[in-house]
Design an enzyme around this catalytic site. Sequence first.
Site, PDB file in Angstrom:
ATOM      1  N   GLY A  28     -17.628 -31.830 -22.616  1.00  0.00           N
ATOM      2  CA  GLY A  28     -18.819 -31.657 -23.100  1.00  0.00           C
ATOM      3  C   GLY A  28     -18.709 -29.843 -22.537  1.00  0.00           C
ATOM      4  N   GLU A 189      -4.421 -47.948 -28.419  1.00  0.00           N
ATOM      5  CA  GLU A 189      -3.866 -46.903 -28.728  1.00  0.00           C
ATOM      6  C   GLU A 189      -2.410 -47.109 -27.841  1.00  0.00           C
ATOM      7  OE1 GLU A 189      -7.299 -45.000 -30.944  1.00  0.00           O
ATOM      8  OE2 GLU A 189      -6.783 -44.079 -28.655  1.00  0.00           O
ATOM      9  N   ASP A 326     -18.499 -38.095 -18.521  1.00  0.00           N
ATOM     10  CA  ASP A 326     -17.547 -38.869 -18.314  1.00  0.00           C
ATOM     11  C   ASP A 326     -17.978 -38.830 -16.818  1.00  0.00           C
ATOM     12  OD1 ASP A 326     -16.802 -39.239 -20.422  1.00  0.00           O
ATOM     13  OD2 ASP A 326     -14.158 -39.366 -19.977  1.00  0.00           O
TER      14      ASP A 326
END
Lengths: 416, 416
Positions: A28, A189, A326
């Site tokens: 961001g 993952e 977030d």
Amino acid sequence: MKIIPSHSINSDRDARRPRVIIVGGGFGGLYAAKSLGNAPVEVLLIDRRNFHLFQPLLYQVATGGLSPGDIASPLRAVLNKYRNIRVIKGEVVDIDPAGRLVQVRRPGTGDLEAFSYNYLIVGVGVRHHYFGNEEWCTLAPGLKTIEDALEIRKRIFTAFEEAEWERDPDRQRALMTFVVVGGGPTGVELAGALAELSHFTLKKDFRNIDPTRARILLIEAGERILPTYPPGLSRKAQRALERLGVTVMTHTLVADVQSGQVRIRRGEREETVPAGTVLWAAGVRGAPMGHILAEKTGATQDPLGRIKVESDLSIPGHPEIMVIGDLAHFAHQTGEPLPGIAPVAMQQGRYAARRIKALAKGKRVPPFRYFDKGSLAVIGRNAAVADLGRFKLSGWIAWVLWVFIHIAYLIEFDNK
Amino acid sequence: MKIIPSHSINSDRDARRPRVIIVGGGFGGLYAAKSLGNAPVEVLLIDRRNFHLFQPLLYQVATGGLSPGDIASPLRAVLNKYRNIRVIKGEVVDIDPAGRLVQVRRPGTGDLEAFSYNYLIVGVGVRHHYFGNEEWCTLAPGLKTIEDALEIRKRIFTAFEEAEWERDPDRQRALMTFVVVGGGPTGVELAGALAELSHFTLKKDFRNIDPTRARILLIEAGERILPTYPPGLSRKAQRALERLGVTVMTHTLVADVQSGQVRIRRGEREETVPAGTVLWAAGVRGAPMGHILAEKTGATQDPLGRIKVESDLSIPGHPEIMVIGDLAHFAHQTGEPLPGIAPVAMQQGRYAARRIKALAKGKRVPPFRYFDKGSLAVIGRNAAVADLGRFKLSGWIAWVLWVFIHIAYLIEFDNK
């Protein structure tokens, strides 16, 4: 502790230009800064580290596939072509919304210095969340920073080294058991990469143990892994993990974590799993900066500590302060908060920059809208699932797409 | 502490084969192991780490040009194709020459286990040496391990970050002063890489400081840098460093190191240089294992703690124990000990393997002889000096040669 009064960001630059402070150099903050590059504003980007971390590949560092340097880009190098952007390494410890100041702790000396802003963009992300069991954090480390990844890597490889020495078969089996808690993208993952590591990379490397017999358990409390994806892709991801040798346990809760074992609960039944390595990918909570923001501006935090933002990403009553990434709870689009993923943060960063440029000219911009280009999760070396809206891909083609997109990003960040 | 009795190295292999223990996975130990791969002996390679470190490029990690993973090869991966070689991670804490045993501390539990050998090869290298000023080790770190390199890297980059915050010009100048003590290859390469970093890599990255104004001092006690090279190449190296902006100070001793400053002496004159970062490349001393070897076998140590070996690299009275690499003092060829460089270690490792294979057949080999293929030192991004015996190269062509040789090595180690 010395407190030095406010001083201008770039004393040699035009002091009449609006000053923008960006706290946090994640996706961001970095995209906000890039979008403000060469605009008629002065930008100060403050981060505790001097690098941007490509967090989506952090699990590869944790499992030994990549080096920290491969996924870290020096913020200064990424931004040095913009003469209106200054980067400082420091920790923001307080804000003063009335005086429009942020207090920054200087590394080394620990002095506090105040920097003034006309606009403030906060994108400091999230931390691990153990839901009231914070004592588990050293027993079951999470994966948010380079240090986390190196600690996890060390534990994984040490477990194999110790198993090679071990002659007690039960203890050896425990050392070769890896529990990953949480079936979101990070957990999926990590479990996939652990399976790859033991089944392929380390296959021939030991004499006393057979790494392909390592047990990898993926524990998910909900009914399916990748719960934010369509159910069909969850099923495909689970099958792909199982083909790699991962045991996927849904409807399963972690009741307790202790050194060398984890206690799990499925419905009424409890079971103790001896496991040398437990990794936490089950929850996040807004960074402590969220609490400071809420206290000083009256903004509202959600139960995960995220800041509820207006439709233009600003804080109610403070149009000059925006929260992105977030840490932002943005529920104006779907009624639910947008997910904490890189594409949301990047688009919010660009929007925040666009809004500031417009406001500086006395203009307004329409509310923020997230454009969902689709979601991807990788499972092992040539399997992935992708949700691209109309197209839902899985298997090798999704993996190729995932690799392609990530390499494109890495090249973008590496143009020092 | 639990001591577990001796057990065979590979219980599933032919117990009648000679057993070779190699202590240390540096250039010497690794080349010895590779040369014994698939030979009719059982090999156990013991190292405190599970990777081989390409030490000649460690200065690149210290200055941010390479990642640790770029110069570390997992020992198991390098050797996994040889089924007669077993690798264990552990620390050798004692030897028993009469019983032909080595005592190894197991990582994790700390238990001691004994492993028996018919032949023992010791190649554990050297540590830093502060010539009686061991208290300088935290003030002026040396460069031998990955941890050293990361610590030095952290100090270098933190110095620039702190200088960017600093408003006191004297303190800022001190933070931007880097002193490298020792004009051997490591010191020359470190100073050159520091100059590159400040003059090129970081050039545009700051707003409050100009990294190209960083001062880099290379301090050498002798009359010239690179004293083991021919004088002409020393001069060329010095000129190349000076062109990069390094201040080379020969005939200069370090009298004292304190936090934030270093006291230097040239003849009668003493001077205090304020310096935020001091790096030590001035001396080495044999690893502590050398002392244990000397005590238990009666072998002689030289003043630097190296073991004086016979012309076949064995220890007097112990033809079954050989010392190779930097820890070996081999003076049978030139009257002087061979230099502590990778080519010597590699050739000694290969020789040790050849000798063991011959002895196992009841044969003998001629004394060890080092074949000098030439020496190279790199100075910055496209300058180096090379001493290839008849040919003495410098400048760009030597640099290309250096890069070529190093890349060839890296490729060799990377064939996992």
